[in-house]
Scaffold this motif. Structure first.
Motif, mmCIF file in Angstrom:
data_model
loop_
_atom_site.group_PDB
_atom_site.id
_atom_site.type_symbol
_atom_site.label_atom_id
_atom_site.label_comp_id
_atom_site.label_asym_id
_atom_site.label_seq_id
_atom_site.Cartn_x
_atom_site.Cartn_y
_atom_site.Cartn_z
ATOM 1 N N GLN A 166 -3.029 11.908 2.082
ATOM 2 C CA GLN A 166 -3.424 11.285 3.353
ATOM 3 C C GLN A 166 -3.052 9.815 3.364
ATOM 4 O O GLN A 166 -2.590 9.288 4.386
ATOM 5 N N ARG A 167 -3.229 9.151 2.223
ATOM 6 C CA ARG A 167 -2.830 7.739 2.134
ATOM 7 C C ARG A 167 -1.322 7.600 2.286
ATOM 8 O O ARG A 167 -0.832 6.684 2.962
ATOM 9 N N ALA A 168 -0.563 8.518 1.685
ATOM 10 C CA ALA A 168 0.895 8.470 1.785
ATOM 11 C C ALA A 168 1.344 8.700 3.223
ATOM 12 O O ALA A 168 2.282 8.043 3.700
ATOM 13 N N VAL A 169 0.684 9.607 3.930
ATOM 14 C CA VAL A 169 1.008 9.859 5.339
ATOM 15 C C VAL A 169 0.692 8.620 6.166
ATOM 16 O O VAL A 169 1.492 8.200 7.010
ATOM 17 N N ALA A 170 -0.456 8.021 5.927
ATOM 18 C CA ALA A 170 -0.832 6.806 6.667
ATOM 19 C C ALA A 170 0.198 5.707 6.422
ATOM 20 O O ALA A 170 0.621 5.028 7.372
ATOM 21 N N ASP A 171 0.620 5.541 5.170
ATOM 22 C CA ASP A 171 1.632 4.527 4.858
ATOM 23 C C ASP A 171 2.943 4.835 5.581
ATOM 24 O O ASP A 171 3.602 3.939 6.114
ATOM 25 N N LEU A 172 3.311 6.108 5.601
ATOM 26 C CA LEU A 172 4.557 6.511 6.243
ATOM 27 C C LEU A 172 4.486 6.267 7.753
ATOM 28 O O LEU A 172 5.418 5.741 8.352
ATOM 29 N N LEU A 173 3.363 6.636 8.365
ATOM 30 C CA LEU A 173 3.221 6.459 9.807
ATOM 31 C C LEU A 173 3.028 4.998 10.206
ATOM 32 O O LEU A 173 3.293 4.624 11.352
ATOM 33 N N ASP A 174 2.566 4.163 9.274
ATOM 34 C CA ASP A 174 2.429 2.731 9.534
ATOM 35 C C ASP A 174 3.713 1.973 9.209
ATOM 36 O O ASP A 174 3.779 0.760 9.369
ATOM 37 N N SER A 175 4.722 2.704 8.781
ATOM 38 C CA SER A 175 5.995 2.112 8.402
ATOM 39 C C SER A 175 6.630 1.378 9.576
ATOM 40 O O SER A 175 6.396 1.712 10.744
#
Length: 102
Positions: free
Chosen positions: A22-31
């Motif tokens: 979930q943290r990785a997805v958040a980082d990706l979507l906040d890219s």
């Protein structure tokens, strides 16, 4: 998108995402990369659509001979040996009962 990001999109589509992912997805979507965000979102959407399509296909029973062929194939394959690491200790000295190899 790289392979791990594609795998992450599939995990999101399956709904089996853990805290770390979930943290990785958040980082990706906040890219700051709009192309990456769009590609990720599209991959999730396409995976969900493919899963929905697969789930909507009616189950078809396998041909009657399939079970017999599978059982015959299993019977002819030699069993795979299971190797367990040595864990037994000699009583009293704390040393393994097997020699240590370098």
């Amino acid at each position: 998108m790289n392979e791990s990001q594609i795998d992450l999109a599939h995990t999101v589509a399956l709904g089996s995402i853990g805290d770390e992912d979930q943290r990785a997805v958040a980082d990706l979507l906040d890219s700051d990369d709009p192309v990456l965000r769009a590609a990720f979102t599209l991959e999730v959407q396409q995976t969900r659509e493919a899963l929905a399509l697969a789930a909507s296909v009616p189950a078809v029973p396998p041909p009657p001979a399939l079970r017999d062929r599978l059982l015959a194939a299993i019977a002819t394959d030699p069993p795979t040996p299971i190797h367990h690491p040595p864990t037994a200790l000699h009583h009293g000295n704390g040393r393994s009962s097997h020699p240590v190899r370098d």
